[in-house]
Enzyme design. Structure first.
Site, PDB file in Angstrom:
ATOM      1  CD  GLU A  74       3.835  -0.184   0.144  1.00  0.00           C
ATOM      2  OE1 GLU A  74       3.249  -0.734   1.105  1.00  0.00           O
ATOM      3  OE2 GLU A  74       4.150  -0.776  -0.901  1.00  0.00           O
ATOM      4  CG  HIS A  92       0.609  -7.180  -2.701  1.00  0.00           C
ATOM      5  ND1 HIS A  92       1.566  -6.191  -2.743  1.00  0.00           N
ATOM      6  CD2 HIS A  92       0.812  -7.957  -3.804  1.00  0.00           C
ATOM      7  CE1 HIS A  92       2.314  -6.362  -3.826  1.00  0.00           C
ATOM      8  NE2 HIS A  92       1.871  -7.426  -4.480  1.00  0.00           N
ATOM      9  CD  GLU A 127       0.308  -5.073   0.814  1.00  0.00           C
ATOM     10  OE1 GLU A 127      -0.297  -4.158   0.197  1.00  0.00           O
ATOM     11  OE2 GLU A 127       1.397  -5.544   0.425  1.00  0.00           O
ATOM     12  CB  SER A 138     -15.858 -11.651   5.597  1.00  0.00           C
ATOM     13  OG  SER A 138     -17.182 -11.126   5.468  1.00  0.00           O
TER      14      SER A 138
END
Length: 421
Positions: free
Chosen positions: A382, A181, A184, A125
């Site tokens: 990425e 983002h 991800e 979290s």
């Protein structure tokens, strides 16, 4: 457009408001020509179909990954067959994957409560990540410090860890960004692992020791706090911020289309419902503005690295144009060295190149802003994988991903150290 309307009629209105993923599938579509790319590109902008493109149509050598709601599977597959588009199912039942992920997180939370140890091989979290940032700063007070740089739209604090040997003010610095983002998750997990790695290896690893003797590292593990919380409480696949858009019921903007780098250009949308909505103006998203303000006030950043997923790519400017960046040759050389170092761990192969021609045009991105504002060494990772799990990379791949990424990051930072300007 007739075939879009045809599919929409078959699907009907039953998918409106669907947020569950029972029976939803991810399809991989292999495109072979410009006509096929064009057909799929029109679907990207067709809101009534409720398709979620994980990899958008862009080039012949790049497959398209799309999440298809269960209610539209039959119609969409029929359409693909009618158009002669080849596809394969990469994720058979998305909800089953999400259930496994949730079970693992709950199990890990229980273990951490009983052991009081942070498990770097698990997803966490926002609160747990922030708590571990505090622990790192407390364990290494002479090297690490937690700094608040701003807050999110929903008023959550934004924290960075500053790693510094304390020799000088506003020394040359590198910015490590992650989680812009929100879905991800491997990026946030890799970032917090990296934070612990930096402090653990200082004075043990000559490379990171010499890096920190010459410059500082600032690490922002969760660049989109509201979105990250939303992925864990409402919608696992949420990408954007959680800001409100006047005149629209759609929430948020894409924080990696919101930077002042050819803002509102190619690869961004003016539709607030789009996943690549650029926002009403550059830096409209407070999360982006907080980073911009901090970096500009500091004034001496030499590197900017943004961690994303997925696809196994290492890219550099530009995203907003096919034109070569003035430093493209050097950036390409550094990126290839970093990709080689990364691959040395377990053979993971990364494709290297400028964003625009490696994946797709993308205006308003973080690394283009950094580069255009004098931060020469600007890169996007990425991370894993190439599509087997996509954004839902299993937790057992966190540490392998982080370990290999670390060698890539370190290679870049060594080059920055040796080429300060």
């Amino acid at each position: 457009m007739r075939w879009i309307l045809f599919i929409g009629a078959l699907i009907g209105s039953s998918i409106c408001g669907q947020e569950k993923f029972f029976g939803d599938q991810v399809l991989r579509i292999n495109v072979r020509n410009g006509d096929e790319i064009s057909k799929l590109s029109q679907l990207v902008n067709s809101n009534n179909l409720k398709l979620n493109f994980w990899k958008s149509p862009s080039s012949f050598n790049r497959p398209v990954d799309v999440l298809v709601p269960s209610v539209s599977l039959q119609a969409f597959k029929s359409f693909l067959r009618s158009q002669g588009l080849e596809y394969a199912v990469t994720i058979e039942d998305l909800q089953a994957l999400l259930d496994n992920e949730d079970d693992e997180m709950q199990h890990n939370e229980g273990q951490e409560r009983s052991s009081n140890n942070f498990n770097y091989g698990a997803y966490h979290s926002l609160e747990a990540i922030y708590h571990e940032m505090d622990n790192i700063a407390a364990d290494f007070p002479d090297l690490a410090r937690r700094v608040k740089i701003g807050h999110s739209f929903e008023n959550r604090p934004m924290y960075v860890l500053k790693f510094s040997t304390g020799k000088g003010v506003r020394r040359p610095a590198v910015w490590l960004n992650a989680g812009i983002h929100s879905r991800e998750w491997i990026s946030q997990a890799t970032a917090i692992w990296t934070a612990r790695k930096i402090v653990s290896d200082y004075q043990r690893d000559p490379a990171i020791t010499s890096i920190l003797e010459k410059m500082d590292i600032f690490l922002l593990p969760v660049a989109n706090p509201d979105g990250y919380v939303y992925t864990q409480t409402q919608n696992r696949l949420w990408r954007k911020t959680r800001s409100r858009n006047p005149g629209s019921s759609c929430i948020g903007a894409d924080p990696n289309r919101n930077w002042n780098a050819s803002f509102a250009g190619k690869g961004a949308s003016d539709n607030p419902c789009s996943e690549v909505y650029h926002g009403p103006h550059a830096n409209s998203e407070v999360e982006v503005k907080s980073v911009v303000d901090f970096i500009q006030k500091h004034g001496n950043f030499k590197g900017f690295i943004d961690l994303h997923s997925y696809s196994q790519l290492l890219m550099y400017p530009y995203g907003y144009s096919v034109k070569k960046a003035p430093d493209a040759e050097e950036l390409d050389k550094v990126a290839r060295l970093a990709a080689k170092a990364l691959a040395s761990v377990s053979g993971t192969e990364y494709q290297v190149g400028p964003t625009c021609t490696t994946v797709y045009p993308a205006s308003g991105s973080s690394i283009d802003w950094a580069y255009d504002n004098g931060i020469k060494f600007a890169f996007t990772f990425e991370l894993r994988d190439t599509g087997t799990y996509g954004f839902l990379l299993p937790a057992n791949q966190i540490i392998p991903t982080a370990e290999e990424t670390w060698l890539g990051l370190k290679t870049i930072m060594e080059h920055v150290r040796d080429n300060l300007y």
